[in-house]
Structures are given as C-alpha cells and as structure tokens.
Design an enzyme around this catalytic site. Structure first.
Site, PDB file in Angstrom:
ATOM      1  N   GLY A  78      36.865  36.250  51.669  1.00 32.72           N
ATOM      2  CA  GLY A  78      36.501  35.933  50.014  1.00 32.72           C
ATOM      3  C   GLY A  78      34.646  35.941  50.101  1.00 32.72           C
ATOM      4  O   GLY A  78      34.410  37.153  50.672  1.00 32.72           O
ATOM      5  N   CYS A  79      34.106  35.139  49.343  1.00 33.73           N
ATOM      6  CA  CYS A  79      32.797  35.157  49.154  1.00 33.73           C
ATOM      7  C   CYS A  79      32.116  35.119  50.677  1.00 33.73           C
ATOM      8  O   CYS A  79      32.420  34.466  51.622  1.00 33.73           O
ATOM      9  CB  CYS A  79      32.359  33.906  48.417  1.00 33.73           C
ATOM     10  SG  CYS A  79      30.550  33.856  48.323  1.00 33.73           S
ATOM     11  N   PHE A  80      31.263  36.091  50.771  1.00 32.86           N
ATOM     12  CA  PHE A  80      30.785  36.306  52.049  1.00 32.86           C
ATOM     13  C   PHE A  80      29.692  35.029  52.393  1.00 32.86           C
ATOM     14  O   PHE A  80      29.159  34.954  53.514  1.00 32.86           O
ATOM     15  CB  PHE A  80      29.941  37.808  52.326  1.00 32.86           C
ATOM     16  CG  PHE A  80      28.943  38.230  51.153  1.00 32.86           C
ATOM     17  CD1 PHE A  80      28.348  37.314  50.346  1.00 32.86           C
ATOM     18  CD2 PHE A  80      28.849  39.603  51.158  1.00 32.86           C
ATOM     19  CE1 PHE A  80      27.426  37.989  49.334  1.00 32.86           C
ATOM     20  CE2 PHE A  80      28.042  40.177  50.183  1.00 32.86           C
ATOM     21  CZ  PHE A  80      27.413  39.173  49.227  1.00 32.86           C
TER      22      PHE A  80
ATOM     23  N   CYS B  73      30.367  32.333  52.179  1.00 36.18           N
ATOM     24  CA  CYS B  73      31.316  31.241  52.986  1.00 36.18           C
ATOM     25  C   CYS B  73      31.406  31.532  54.369  1.00 36.18           C
ATOM     26  O   CYS B  73      31.266  30.751  55.454  1.00 36.18           O
ATOM     27  CB  CYS B  73      32.684  31.047  52.343  1.00 36.18           C
ATOM     28  SG  CYS B  73      32.691  30.300  50.596  1.00 36.18           S
TER      29      CYS B  73
END
Length: 179
Positions: free
Chosen positions: A14-16, A18
């Site tokens: 997902g979002c890097f 995170c």
C-alpha cells in the site's frame, strides 16, 4: 564488534509512508527508502505519474538489513502481518495498482523464501492472499518529501488515522523485533 551482513529487500504494502514507518522501528533494519518499482513507463517516474495509475509502478520501500540480526523470512512475516495482503490493488481507502501488495525479490533465494512465507501464512487469513512475487527490475527512489514521512509529519491526519494504528499493531505482534 560484529561484522554486518547487509542485504536488500524490496516490497510494497500500500502506501509507502506506512511500510516505511513500520520498518524504521524494526531491529536489524539499517535503512529504509521509499520508492517505486514494477512499472513499464520509461525513465524515473514521479509521484504524480505513479498516482495516475498509468505507469504500472507500485509504491514500495527498499530496506537495507543486517542478516546477522534479522532474517529475510522474519522481515516478510512482519510485512505480511502489518498490511492486508488479501486486498487486490488497495490498502484501506488507497485504491489502484500502485497500492498493490508485492514482494520484489533480489535473487533466487529471496524468491524461494517469499513463496514459502506466503504458503505458510495463507491459511491464517480469511481471504486468499493476493501478494505478488516478482523479480526486482529497477528501484526508483521517491522524491525527498516522501522520505521519513511519518517521522516528519506525525501531526497530519493520514499519519494519525492510518499509520499510527499500523505501528500499534507492529508493537503488539512483534515486540521482540523492535529497536
């Protein structure tokens, strides 16, 4: 003084922002860099291009780890338990192929370990694991403002509502692996 056995691992959950925040807290991780991989567009992609979903790249992190302190297998277990590997092309509200769950292996041994970890962990999920396993072609470092994002922006809503709970989960599940 111990000799270090530095190796690389590259993956996206997902979002890097995170995954970067999670792995910055893991013992044996020397460096975490946010970036892009797995795309088909020529040249160094930009965040704006990645967000369009047209380049085929995923948001990923590349970690430099000391294999004398943490194994690649342990890194992948942390990765698999701190994001949802059962949702195709999404993590929470983030949707698109750039948010896919993916492990980019650097060599044959990493590929074998990734396949083993996915096979062993699959039964623990209610839904089928959709994490992609692919060879690393090119890793592109993301723009400077994406690096250390959580550390530099903890007061922002996304950090509070999305990243902080992931860190809480990490601390609960993997307390023995924290710095």
């Amino acid at each position: 003084m111990t000799n270090k056995n530095l190796q690389l691992a590259t993956f996206g959950g997902g979002c890097f922002w995170c995954t970067e925040a999670v792995f910055q807290e893991v013992k044996g991780i020397e460096k975490v860099v946010s970036g892009y991989s797995g795309g088909h567009a020529p040249g160094h992609p930009t965040y704006r291009e990645i967000c369009s979903g047209l380049t085929g790249h995923a948001e990923v992190i590349q970690v430099t780890f000391d294999a004398n302190m943490i194994s690649y297998q342990d890194i992948l277990v942390v990765f698999m338990t701190t994001h949802d590997p059962t949702t195709l092309n999404r993590q929470g509200a983030d949707k698109g192929t750039q948010y896919r769950s993916v492990i980019y292996y650097h060599n044959k041994k990493q590929k074998e370990i990734a396949e083993l970890v996915l096979k062993e962990m699959g039964p623990y999920y209610d839904n089928q694991v959709v994490t992609e396993i692919s060879p690393l072609d090119v890793f592109y470092e993301a723009e400077d403002y994406h690096q250390n994002y959580y550390r530099n922006n903890q007061e922002q809503g996304y950090c509070s509502f999305v990243i902080t709970p992931k860190l809480t989960k990490l601390r609960k599940l993997h307390a023995d692996k924290l710095k």
